[in-house]
Design a protein around this motif. Structure first.
Motif, PDB file in Angstrom:
ATOM      1  N   GLU A  28       5.961  48.111 -41.627  1.00 23.98           N
ATOM      2  CA  GLU A  28       5.153  49.096 -42.369  1.00 23.98           C
ATOM      3  C   GLU A  28       6.182  50.277 -42.957  1.00 23.98           C
ATOM      4  O   GLU A  28       5.898  50.544 -44.130  1.00 23.98           O
ATOM      5  CB  GLU A  28       4.265  49.805 -41.071  1.00 23.98           C
ATOM      6  N   GLU A  29       7.360  50.505 -42.481  1.00 22.68           N
ATOM      7  CA  GLU A  29       8.193  51.110 -43.030  1.00 22.68           C
ATOM      8  C   GLU A  29       8.769  50.943 -44.406  1.00 22.68           C
ATOM      9  O   GLU A  29       8.899  51.347 -45.374  1.00 22.68           O
ATOM     10  CB  GLU A  29       9.245  51.711 -42.070  1.00 22.68           C
ATOM     11  N   ALA A  30       9.154  49.513 -44.460  1.00 23.48           N
ATOM     12  CA  ALA A  30       9.542  48.743 -45.465  1.00 23.48           C
ATOM     13  C   ALA A  30       8.581  49.006 -46.787  1.00 23.48           C
ATOM     14  O   ALA A  30       8.938  49.049 -47.800  1.00 23.48           O
ATOM     15  CB  ALA A  30      10.045  47.407 -45.383  1.00 23.48           C
ATOM     16  N   LEU A  31       7.242  48.617 -46.307  1.00 26.82           N
ATOM     17  CA  LEU A  31       6.168  48.485 -47.303  1.00 26.82           C
ATOM     18  C   LEU A  31       5.969  50.000 -47.774  1.00 26.82           C
ATOM     19  O   LEU A  31       5.745  50.122 -49.024  1.00 26.82           O
ATOM     20  CB  LEU A  31       4.857  48.187 -46.563  1.00 26.82           C
ATOM     21  N   ARG A  32       6.210  51.046 -47.045  1.00 28.19           N
ATOM     22  CA  ARG A  32       6.023  52.400 -47.270  1.00 28.19           C
ATOM     23  C   ARG A  32       7.272  52.700 -48.575  1.00 28.19           C
ATOM     24  O   ARG A  32       6.731  53.380 -49.521  1.00 28.19           O
ATOM     25  CB  ARG A  32       6.108  53.272 -46.117  1.00 28.19           C
ATOM     26  N   ARG A  33       8.220  52.438 -48.204  1.00 24.75           N
ATOM     27  CA  ARG A  33       9.519  52.669 -49.103  1.00 24.75           C
ATOM     28  C   ARG A  33       9.260  51.839 -50.574  1.00 24.75           C
ATOM     29  O   ARG A  33       9.576  52.755 -51.449  1.00 24.75           O
ATOM     30  CB  ARG A  33      10.746  52.162 -48.409  1.00 24.75           C
ATOM     31  N   ARG A  34       8.560  50.635 -50.496  1.00 26.41           N
ATOM     32  CA  ARG A  34       8.394  50.104 -51.656  1.00 26.41           C
ATOM     33  C   ARG A  34       7.451  50.732 -52.527  1.00 26.41           C
ATOM     34  O   ARG A  34       7.400  50.797 -53.849  1.00 26.41           O
ATOM     35  CB  ARG A  34       8.067  48.645 -51.184  1.00 26.41           C
ATOM     36  N   ARG A  35       6.486  51.309 -51.810  1.00 27.55           N
ATOM     37  CA  ARG A  35       5.522  51.902 -52.698  1.00 27.55           C
ATOM     38  C   ARG A  35       5.950  53.279 -53.309  1.00 27.55           C
ATOM     39  O   ARG A  35       5.403  53.488 -54.399  1.00 27.55           O
ATOM     40  CB  ARG A  35       4.255  52.440 -51.665  1.00 27.55           C
ATOM     41  N   TYR A  36       6.813  53.980 -52.550  1.00 19.41           N
ATOM     42  CA  TYR A  36       7.556  55.027 -53.181  1.00 19.41           C
ATOM     43  C   TYR A  36       8.456  54.716 -54.620  1.00 19.41           C
ATOM     44  O   TYR A  36       8.215  55.125 -55.464  1.00 19.41           O
ATOM     45  CB  TYR A  36       8.222  55.881 -52.281  1.00 19.41           C
TER      46      TYR A  36
END
Length: 651
Positions: free
Chosen positions: A87-95
């Motif tokens: 979930e943290e990796a997907l959050r970083r990609r959205r940013y």
């Protein structure tokens, strides 16, 4: 010039033995395995020293010279990480996608701050990353792989506080205490290690004290040791190989009769004597199994320990057709089609499989013997698995079973419920094999039955059989060289003679010996006539010995001699034979069985042949007491002493 690296799968030759580098151990030693799987460990210093002395050579017949050995692999995807990190990796990609807006580079600092605020508002994220954090993520987000944005939590961990002198002390303690067959616990290792550290500190200045690690630190260090090397030292090499064995390949057999597997086992059931009704112990069974079809080619039930004669007889039965054999068992409904000469046989390394008589017979029949390595039952796993199937499907359901272990047995009294004789057990075994096991779908045969696989295999295989069945019996027999006398020949003290043997003696040189083939059955032997180059069947002179067993007659004579009678009569030998024919040393397991057996067993004293029976068994309540003398079934009667239960007087 070719080069090499100390990487996995590097092939070297150490003192003439080809070995492959497996891996580095925790203590940086190099672990090599030879072609038989035997491990060898060397330090880098020992390896370099052997390389300089030419004791270690780099094999040129390998694909790993001049390159780093590798195994084809695929990088991990996002599902290989914990949910929180995904979930943290997907959050970083959205940013990153929000601030880049399809561009390949990041905007300037002011624009970046504005876009970060917008993305955080859309994501409803209260923790807005800083500009430097976004730039760090961008540097890792090469090629658009979201896996690069996974947090590096897996790289975190404790540093190794046991190093230097502390590690040397711990290695000595582990080697002297933990890596021993006594299998001391880790608590003992921790206590001894801390004690030795205290002894070292007692001789040091306060400023030069060694820092004692806690017990959990020592346990984590031991947990990182190579499991195989630990088990080799603690439970033994063979047990460690069995525990860490790897089935990397599949044994492929082309068709029926290509590979037979043979083995013995002691059945988990108590048998009773046909005449006395007393428990005589557990029988053995020798089984030959066809690997391709899982068909049972032959079996042999016996109370004596397995020997060369056992193997010869079961192989002969496996080769022969079973139609005439099944006539003894009218309750069997299906055919037993298994027969024919095999290409190879896989036994274990027991002494009976290395006998010269057996090897000579197999060489003549063209059967290849494939001896496995020592303590390798998995190399003939099909027959080993059959024994378990037989126990669960038949033996453990019979009265008098001993089960496989004391937990399964519970309070079951095997001796009390035993009622099967050897003949009854054999009938049940044949019925279960032919009508049960051969007709049951097998997982290893893709759901087909062994009988179906054998039937389909017969269509594409020419099954060979001996032209003369007597020739097969002669080949699979014990062998000896004897001299011919005017009264014939002697084998184990029993005489054999016929007119053809007299003619052969007249043509032999003085004291010339001839080749004789014989089996456990004492009825006849096969004598080689070198002039006509044939084997003559010569019958025993004493016709009263027909149908007796050679091995059990030897045991009968030995028992009589041990009792003090060095010249036993014919009647005594026969009576002793009857007493011990189903009662061998391996079939008597407990003192209770021996005590009960002694009631009906023959005894010798200086006065003659006597049996003392204090408590005769009453077969029926209406049975009248015998007024006639009891006989043994042979020419000479013997005396019996018993006590009437009603009066107490002796008769």
């Amino acid at each position: 010039m070719q080069t090499f690296l100390l990487k996995a799968k590097l092939v070297v030759v150490i003192n003439g033995t080809t070995m492959s580098l497996q891996r580095r151990l925790v203590d940086r030693r190099l672990l090599f395995f030879d072609e038989l799987g035997e491990p060898t460990t060397l330090t880098e210093y020992e390896f370099q020293l052997g390389y300089e002395r030419r004791e270690i050579e780099i094999s040129e017949e390998q694909p790993y010279l001049g390159e780093v050995p590798h195994v084809r692999n695929v990088a991990p995807d996002l599902t290989c990480f914990p949910l929180k990190q995904r979930e943290e990796a997907l959050r970083r990609r959205r940013y990153l996608e929000g601030v880049m807006e399809g561009n390949t580079i990041l905007p300037n600092k002011e624009s970046l701050k504005e876009k970060l605020a917008e993305v955080a508002a859309n994501l409803k994220d209260a923790s807005v990353p800083s500009v430097s954090t976004i730039r760090r993520w961008y540097s890792r987000f090469v090629g658009g792989s979201v896996v690069k944005l996974v947090p590096k939590h897996t790289d975190k961990g404790r540093s190794n506080v046991i190093s230097g002198e502390l590690e040397e002390i711990l290695k000595n303690v582990i080697d002297e205490i933990y890596l021993q067959l006594q299998r001391h616990t880790i608590s003992v290792v921790v206590g001894e290690y801390l004690k030795r550290v205290d002894e070292k500190n007692a001789l040091r200045l306060p400023t030069d004290q060694l820092t004692k690690p806690c017990g959990m630190t020592v346990r984590r260090y031991i947990a990182k040791l190579d499991p195989y090397e630990v088990d080799v030292r603690r439970i033994g090499k063979h047990a460690a190989k069995k525990k860490h064995r790897v089935a990397g390949e599949l044994l492929v057999v082309d068709g029926i009769l290509d590979r037979w597997e043979i083995d013995h086992t002691q059945l988990d059931v108590q048998l009773v004597d046909e005449e006395t009704g007393l428990v005589i112990g557990r029988p053995y069974i020798t089984v030959v199994l066809d690997k391709f079809s899982r068909m049972i080619m032959g079996y042999l039930l016996h109370l004596a320990a397995p020997n060369t004669e056992t193997v010869l007889r079961v192989i002969e039965r496996s080769i022969r057709p079973k139609a005439a054999f099944l006539e003894r068992f009218p309750k069997v409904q299906n055919e037993w089609r298994a027969h024919g000469l095999p290409a190879r046989l896989v036994p274990d390394n027991a002494a009976e499989f290395h006998a010269d008589d057996l090897i000579a017979g197999f060489n003549e029949l063209g059967i290849e013997i494939m001896y496995p390595r020592s303590r390798g039952p998995e190399l003939k796993g099909s027959v080993e698995r059959f024994f378990r199937t037989q126990n669960l499907g038949l033996i453990h359901n019979l009265p008098g079973t001993t089960f496989s272990n004391i937990q399964q047995k519970g309070d079951y009294k095997s001796e009390k419920h035993a009622c099967f004789t050897l003949a009854q057990l054999e009938a049940s075994v044949v019925k279960w094999i032919v009508d049960g096991y051969h007709q049951t779908p097998h997982r290893g045969l893709n759901g087909k039955t062994p009988a179906q696989i054998w039937a389909s295999g017969e269509a594409c295989r020419l099954i060979k059989l001996p032209v003369d069945p007597d020739a097969l019996e002669c080949i699979l027999a014990r062998r000896s060289l004897v001299q011919v006398h005017h009264y014939g020949i002697e084998i184990d003290g029993y005489g054999y003679h016929c007119p053809e043997l007299s003619e052969l003696r007249a043509r032999l040189k003085p004291k010339e010996k001839i080749s004789v083939r014989y089996r456990d059955e004492i009825d006849h032997v096969w004598v080689h006539d070198r002039f006509r180059n044939v084997f003559l069947q010569v019958h025993i002179k004493d016709k009263s010995m027909l149908g007796l067993s050679r091995e059990l007659l030897k045991a009968a004579k030995k028992a009589l001699k041990e009792s003090g009678n060095f010249n036993p009569s014919f009647e005594q030998v026969h009576q002793c034979y009857r007493d011990i024919r189903d009662d061998v040393e391996q079939a008597r397991r407990s003192q209770k069985i021996r005590t009960r057996r002694a009631v009906a067993r023959a005894k010798l004293d200086k006065d003659g042949w006597k049996i003392r029976a204090a408590k005769p068994q009453i077969v029926s309540a209406e049975m009248d007491w015998l007024d006639k003398p009891i006989t043994t079934g042979i020419a000479t009667p013997f005396k019996v002493t018993y006590r009437r239960p009603d009066t107490g007087s002796k008769s």
